[in-house]
Design an enzyme around this catalytic site. Sequence first.
Site, short mmCIF file in Angstrom:
data_model
loop_
_atom_site.label_atom_id
_atom_site.label_comp_id
_atom_site.label_asym_id
_atom_site.label_seq_id
_atom_site.Cartn_x
_atom_site.Cartn_y
_atom_site.Cartn_z
N ASP A 1 -8.37 -1.72 6.11
CA ASP A 1 -8.53 -0.33 6.17
C ASP A 1 -7.69 0.81 5.99
OD1 ASP A 1 -5.81 -2.06 6.01
OD2 ASP A 1 -5.09 -0.22 7.50
N THR B 1 -0.02 0.66 7.10
CA THR B 1 -0.05 -0.45 5.72
C THR B 1 0.09 -1.81 6.77
OG1 THR B 1 0.96 -1.01 4.20
CG2 THR B 1 2.41 -0.05 5.93
N THR C 1 0.63 -1.19 0.15
CA THR C 1 0.72 0.05 -0.32
C THR C 1 0.71 1.55 0.25
OG1 THR C 1 -1.70 -0.94 1.06
CG2 THR C 1 -0.92 1.17 1.55
N1 ASP Z 1 -3.02 -2.97 4.96
C1 ASP Z 1 -3.77 -3.12 3.20
C2 ASP Z 1 -5.11 -3.58 3.64
O1 ASP Z 1 -5.45 -4.35 4.01
C3 ASP Z 1 -3.22 -3.67 2.94
C4 ASP Z 1 -1.79 -2.94 2.81
O2 ASP Z 1 -1.21 -2.20 3.66
O3 ASP Z 1 -1.16 -3.80 2.11
O4 ASP Z 1 -5.88 -3.12 2.09
#
Ligand code: ASP
Length: 341
Positions: A240, A260, A209
């Site tokens: 999230d 993230t 992310t």
């Molecule tokens: N937090 C993100 C999600 O769960 C994934 C990420 O941070 O890469 O959608």
Amino acid sequence: MKLLKLIALFLLSVIALKVTAQQKKYVMVIHGGAGTILKKNMTPEKEAAYIAVLTQALQAGYAEIKAGKTSMDAVEATIHVMENDPHFNAGKGAVFTHDGKNELDAAIMDGKTLMAGSVAGVTTIKNPISAARAVMEKSEHVMMVGAGAEQFAKEAGLEIVDPKYFWTQERWDGLQKAIKEDSTKAVLDHGNKKSELLGIKNHDYKFGTVGCVALDKAGNLAAGTSTGGMTNKKYGRVGDAPIIGAGTYCNNETAGISCTGWGEFYIRNVVAKTISDLMEYKGLSVAEASKIALDKVGKMGGDGGLIALDKKGNVAMPFNTEGMYRGTITADGKIEVSIYK
Ligand code: ASP
């Protein structure tokens, strides 16, 4: 004469102190995802490419701040660079759902007004962060999902692309690997209640992310996050990032935060708002509050990281994974970019 000399010396040291303090004042912090990012798995070319684009993203946002634009403008400009670059799990380069689609989530929040906007599960908006901003500025709502959000973005004049635009070989291979590993792990995990309950058997390497928090010349903070979510996620799964208070939050009185990691844990712990609350109600520093919130995620079995910037220009960038793509820029334009622990 001696007294005059002393006064002059005193004034000079005050100025010097002020300059040092100013140099340490951060005006932007970014992340490009946390996860099992190990130097041994990285080629020098890939590492250089990550550093280059993180630097370019910081420069794009800093140019806005320097020109006297708002922190919202800086966040949007910064995230555009990362959304348009296939190295990150946001916009082009987003990970695939189990069904082989790219379903994108994004959110943005203004620390001055506490206005926020977000989109989730969108498949045709080139820059989801701009759609999140449009929801905030051009509608009376905070969150829009799926086809409705896409229709809204189109009407707001944003660039709409064929879903194929988001396709990359690397992420496609990642999905095939995840499907294969999950089916093997499903057998190994048999009886593992936690995995069964979460419906995710293997979450490693699924992160990437992007996020940004900026502080403009007027002293206003803004925070934004954009993502493709987690590889192999089920249809309609929302993480999230677009949930205000979970993966993204911003308040001038406390800090701007972008998270993230394994999103389900960030939602259940309302991580970003918890950091703001710890600062507001307990008087903790941005570093202390960020650590507490991330430790809680870790204790529950989640992993990832976050970035936070307060109104005084203090940053925190904790993570409990092997690495997190991250970078900062100070008021005087000094850039620092890091990847590993
Ligand atoms: N937090 C993100 C999600 O769960 C994934 C990420 O941070 O890469 O959608």
